[in-house]
Design a protein around this motif. Structure first.
Motif, PDB file in Angstrom:
ATOM      1  N   LYS A  27      25.187  -6.892  50.168  1.00  0.00           N
ATOM      2  CA  LYS A  27      26.592  -7.310  50.669  1.00  0.00           C
ATOM      3  C   LYS A  27      26.886  -6.602  51.939  1.00  0.00           C
ATOM      4  O   LYS A  27      27.450  -7.199  52.944  1.00  0.00           O
ATOM      5  CB  LYS A  27      27.521  -7.345  49.514  1.00  0.00           C
ATOM      6  N   HIS A  28      26.505  -5.342  51.859  1.00  0.00           N
ATOM      7  CA  HIS A  28      27.246  -4.441  52.709  1.00  0.00           C
ATOM      8  C   HIS A  28      25.660  -3.443  53.287  1.00  0.00           C
ATOM      9  O   HIS A  28      25.938  -2.173  53.270  1.00  0.00           O
ATOM     10  CB  HIS A  28      28.315  -3.540  52.217  1.00  0.00           C
ATOM     11  N   LYS A  29      24.811  -3.996  53.843  1.00  0.00           N
ATOM     12  CA  LYS A  29      23.582  -3.294  54.186  1.00  0.00           C
ATOM     13  C   LYS A  29      23.850  -2.116  55.339  1.00  0.00           C
ATOM     14  O   LYS A  29      23.326  -1.003  55.174  1.00  0.00           O
ATOM     15  CB  LYS A  29      22.429  -4.515  54.690  1.00  0.00           C
ATOM     16  N   ASN A  30      24.781  -2.469  56.233  1.00  0.00           N
ATOM     17  CA  ASN A  30      25.022  -1.498  57.411  1.00  0.00           C
ATOM     18  C   ASN A  30      25.764  -0.255  56.939  1.00  0.00           C
ATOM     19  O   ASN A  30      25.319   0.754  57.148  1.00  0.00           O
ATOM     20  CB  ASN A  30      25.790  -2.204  58.410  1.00  0.00           C
ATOM     21  N   ARG A  31      26.639  -0.508  56.052  1.00  0.00           N
ATOM     22  CA  ARG A  31      27.509   0.461  55.395  1.00  0.00           C
ATOM     23  C   ARG A  31      26.642   1.531  54.370  1.00  0.00           C
ATOM     24  O   ARG A  31      26.462   2.815  54.398  1.00  0.00           O
ATOM     25  CB  ARG A  31      28.570   0.151  54.602  1.00  0.00           C
ATOM     26  N   VAL A  32      25.827   0.861  53.549  1.00  0.00           N
ATOM     27  CA  VAL A  32      24.712   1.621  52.669  1.00  0.00           C
ATOM     28  C   VAL A  32      23.800   2.365  53.527  1.00  0.00           C
ATOM     29  O   VAL A  32      23.686   3.861  52.929  1.00  0.00           O
ATOM     30  CB  VAL A  32      24.307   0.591  51.718  1.00  0.00           C
ATOM     31  N   ARG A  33      23.333   1.773  54.534  1.00  0.00           N
ATOM     32  CA  ARG A  33      22.253   2.539  55.417  1.00  0.00           C
ATOM     33  C   ARG A  33      22.934   3.628  55.937  1.00  0.00           C
ATOM     34  O   ARG A  33      22.416   4.732  56.042  1.00  0.00           O
ATOM     35  CB  ARG A  33      21.619   1.813  56.151  1.00  0.00           C
ATOM     36  N   HIS A  39      19.727  10.881  46.834  1.00  0.00           N
ATOM     37  CA  HIS A  39      21.189  10.556  47.141  1.00  0.00           C
ATOM     38  C   HIS A  39      21.402   9.569  46.087  1.00  0.00           C
ATOM     39  O   HIS A  39      20.557   8.780  45.521  1.00  0.00           O
ATOM     40  CB  HIS A  39      20.930   9.695  48.465  1.00  0.00           C
ATOM     41  N   GLU A  40      22.486   9.410  45.813  1.00  0.00           N
ATOM     42  CA  GLU A  40      22.921   8.534  44.352  1.00  0.00           C
ATOM     43  C   GLU A  40      22.571   7.114  44.762  1.00  0.00           C
ATOM     44  O   GLU A  40      22.062   6.498  43.736  1.00  0.00           O
ATOM     45  CB  GLU A  40      24.523   8.652  44.281  1.00  0.00           C
ATOM     46  N   LEU A  41      22.747   6.647  46.048  1.00  0.00           N
ATOM     47  CA  LEU A  41      22.440   5.120  46.219  1.00  0.00           C
ATOM     48  C   LEU A  41      21.031   4.994  46.100  1.00  0.00           C
ATOM     49  O   LEU A  41      20.620   3.806  45.755  1.00  0.00           O
ATOM     50  CB  LEU A  41      23.113   4.758  47.751  1.00  0.00           C
ATOM     51  N   VAL A  42      20.294   5.962  46.792  1.00  0.00           N
ATOM     52  CA  VAL A  42      18.920   5.622  46.638  1.00  0.00           C
ATOM     53  C   VAL A  42      18.109   5.735  45.292  1.00  0.00           C
ATOM     54  O   VAL A  42      17.348   4.895  44.980  1.00  0.00           O
ATOM     55  CB  VAL A  42      18.240   6.648  47.603  1.00  0.00           C
ATOM     56  N   TYR A  64      32.602  -1.124  46.488  1.00  0.00           N
ATOM     57  CA  TYR A  64      31.743  -0.032  46.648  1.00  0.00           C
ATOM     58  C   TYR A  64      32.766   1.157  46.708  1.00  0.00           C
ATOM     59  O   TYR A  64      33.881   1.089  47.228  1.00  0.00           O
ATOM     60  CB  TYR A  64      31.060  -0.023  48.141  1.00  0.00           C
ATOM     61  N   VAL A  65      32.387   2.074  45.964  1.00  0.00           N
ATOM     62  CA  VAL A  65      33.416   3.457  45.964  1.00  0.00           C
ATOM     63  C   VAL A  65      32.641   4.462  46.747  1.00  0.00           C
ATOM     64  O   VAL A  65      31.603   4.790  46.462  1.00  0.00           O
ATOM     65  CB  VAL A  65      33.627   3.953  44.652  1.00  0.00           C
TER      66      VAL A  65
END
Length: 463
Positions: free
Chosen positions: A262-268, A322-325, A462-463
């Motif tokens: 949904k939010h690839k640019n923000r996550v990357r 990293h938490e997201l990774v 997303y938080v």
């Protein structure tokens, strides 16, 4: 570099050209010698491994297409001695059916070779080496005015370069000029041979728009619309997870992969900003490294393999912590566990394909399954939603001259996968490297605005 006149004079000294011959002239033979060698040198340079001072060179490619003779002898040997383009380091060889190209050092530098390529029409030479088959051919109209402007402006950037990678820019111009030379021969269209693989994917060969740099592709097609499956490999993973026997227990809204989709640019950007801190480069490059690393992990790459993407060990360690990774990797592993259950049946059903180029593996099965789904979605949308002509298909993306109904495209895609959707991009005319950077920044700003709008609507968790 050698001139055509130099070679003709030498040939006349060896065997004077007959004034009454109806065969190939010495001028044409000399031109072929220069062009075949320059083309192969540039091909080798464009694939050169960073840090080495030699290139791979297909000697037989030049020999096979340079068959001219005199007095029962081949001009190839004579001109190789007097007008060489390389010094042989390691001759090519064939071992158990596997060919290794010759390793050579070039006599002329990259700019000399490029100057000859830039100032001469190479269509005849390229088509001699890569002839167009009458079967399985696709034609794409080329915006010649725009592409030539891109070439000229990029060459100007090279001549006045202060901050760009000249090697990359030369490669871009090499691709662009190959396209325009051939399209000029075919009345403004580029013929591209293709094959359809077992997955349904279309792969193009020779000079084509599928395998060239995105900026070159955009300059060649000109103003159009691009419809791209959004983070398609991760969308496929989410589809597999949610439709499996554990799907009803999986929290999609809290899913890291769902957040990436949904939010690839923000996550990357978040991962790049937090973890790639020691690598000395722009944030945009760091984001690109994160994108490459995540894509590699999605196709089963090991952590060791990511060394080729994120070079610094400290940044690589921070990336994996990293938490997201961590969350994304956990869900990738869950997907692989699900795919492992269907792997025995897949080996029976698709064994011949999975065993191509070596033994079958879970990675091959995952890749095969993803590509089949991707191809089926693209084919379904082409048949049921696309209006007007399709200019080009590049795996999970379609280029059209006419603006499409994005809602209709996504409705049709959802018929096959509820997690896959298209995103639309207006591909504007690309005039050169500086313009492309500005256009890319504008596109990123547009994506950011769309994500902020989604956040305001309460879509983003997303938080």
């Amino acid at each position: 570099m050698y001139t055509q006149q130099d070679i003709v004079e030498h040939m006349n000294a060896v065997k004077p050209e007959s004034k009454f011959s109806n065969g190939t002239t010495y001028d044409q033979i000399a031109s072929d010698w220069l062009n075949l060698n320059v083309l192969e040198c540039l091909r080798g340079l464009n694939n050169q491994i960073t840090g080495v001072d030699f290139i791979s060179f297909r000697v037989m490619n030049v020999r096979e297409h340079f068959e001219y003779k005199y007095n029962g002898k081949r001009w190839f040997e004579e001109l190789s001695e007097w007008f060489p383009f390389y010094v042989m380091m390691i001759p090519g060889r064939s071992i158990s059916g596997h060919s290794e190209l010759s390793k050579v050092k070039l006599v002329h530098d990259r700019l000399e070779l490029f100057a000859h390529f830039y100032n001469n029409d190479f269509a005849r030479t390229i088509l001699k080496v890569n002839p167009i088959s009458e079967h399985n051919v696709e034609y794409t109209p080329i915006d010649a005015v725009n592409l030539q402007r891109y070439i000229d402006n990029t060459v100007h950037t090279i001549d006045n370069n202060t901050k760009y990678d000249v090697t990359k820019l030369l490669n871009y111009v090499y691709q662009a000029k190959s396209i325009i030379d051939i399209s000029n021969t075919y009345n403004g269209v580029l013929p591209q041979n293709y094959s359809i693989k077992d997955t349904g994917r279309k792969y193009m060969s020779g000079v084509n728009l599928q395998n060239c740099k995105t900026t070159v592709r955009n300059a060649a097609i000109g103003k159009c619309y691009k419809y791209d499956l959004r983070t398609s490999v991760f969308a496929h993973m989410l589809e597999v997870i949610t439709t499996s026997n554990i799907g009803n227990k999986f929290n999609v809204e809290a899913s890291y992969i769902n957040e990436l989709i949904k939010h690839k640019n923000r996550v990357r950007k978040t991962i790049a900003r937090d973890s790639i801190t020691k690598t000395n480069t722009d944030l945009s490059v760091k984001i690109s490294l994160v994108k490459q690393a995540l894509t590699a992990l999605s196709f089963g790459a090991t952590e060791n393999a990511i060394r080729d993407v994120i070079y610094l060990e400290s940044d690589r360690e921070a990336f994996f912590k990293h938490e997201l990774v961590v969350g994304i990797q956990d869900e990738i592993q869950l997907y692989r566990e699900i795919m492992k259950q269907s792997y025995p049946q897949a080996k029976k059903q698709y064994g011949n394909y999975l065993r191509k180029n070596g033994r079958s593996s879970l990675n091959k099965w995952c890749s095969f399954a993803y590509q089949k789904v991707e191809s089926s979605i693209i084919d379904h949308v082409k048949a049921n939603a696309i209006q007007g002509d399709i200019l080009l298909q590049v795996h999970d993306a379609l280029y059209t001259k006419q603006k499409q109904d994005l809602h209709l495209l996504n409705h049709e895609a959802s018929m096959l996968s509820h997690t896959c959707s298209f995103e639309e991009e207006l591909v504007d005319k690309v005039y050169g490297i500086a313009y492309n950077i500005q256009h890319t920044q504008q596109h990123k700003q547009h994506i950011a605005q769309e994500e902020r709008r989604a956040t305001q609507q309460g879509v983003n968790n997303y938080v």
